[in-house]
Design an enzyme around this catalytic site. Sequence first.
Site: not given
Length: 281
Positions: A131-133
Amino acid sequence: MTDAKYEKAPQDAPPSYETSEQQATRPAIPPPGAPLKGPLRAPFPLDIPELNFLRDKRVILASASPRRKMLLAQIGLHNLDIVPSTVPENLPKSLSPFEYVRATATQKAMTVYTQEINNAERGEPALVLAADTVVVGHLGDIFEKPRSEREHIDMLKGLRDFGEHKVYTAVVAMAPLESARDPGYALETAVEETTVKFSKDVSDDLILAYVRTREGADKAGGYGIQGIGSILVERIDGTFDNVVGLPLRATLNLIRDVLKSDEELQDEAAEAENDDELVDL
């Protein structure tokens, strides 16, 4: 003297949905104020096929984030193999926020999957999650983790002064295919968006005090909505866990889709091909 029109309120407990036999075997409820004995029981795990399949399998989280690990534990994925991606997150900021966050998460997943798929010692993973935010300001500028205290303060002041900002989290799920069908794996992606508004009442002194807690030093946008950083936030529009770093509903849907059997995937591909042929007629 009492008025005959009014009856005294009954003191008996309200009726129970349980039978007398169930009530007899149920542990007694302590009176108000009495200390609780023993730890509270955790909820039962979700009983759904995709999670049941993974319970005794190797599941990799390609992230060192304790918040993502905690969120996955909430849906029953406790025994995660934490293998953070070491690839620099340096894609061009000229990409749209949607493209940037999806490409970064995909890069993380692909790197860890390629590294671990032939791991003879620990075995092939049944699932890799990455994931990446990012936090995106009102002008479309992408905020990741602050690199200094000065940048941290300026980042939070900007998020306060310019009204709403967006939080994008991309999630990628990868799983090996049972067959040798190219490319040998299934990959599914999703990007979630949440709008966050800081309160105009947040003072410079409060921002400085928050920055010096260091809670937000390792977080995109420089704040943690699940912790002390909630004092900065007036409201959100979208899912809360997306701002924390992993939208669970979207993640669960990805896990379900990426674990489909080869037969299911072939059936879906055939249906899509038939639909295309009907459109061309």
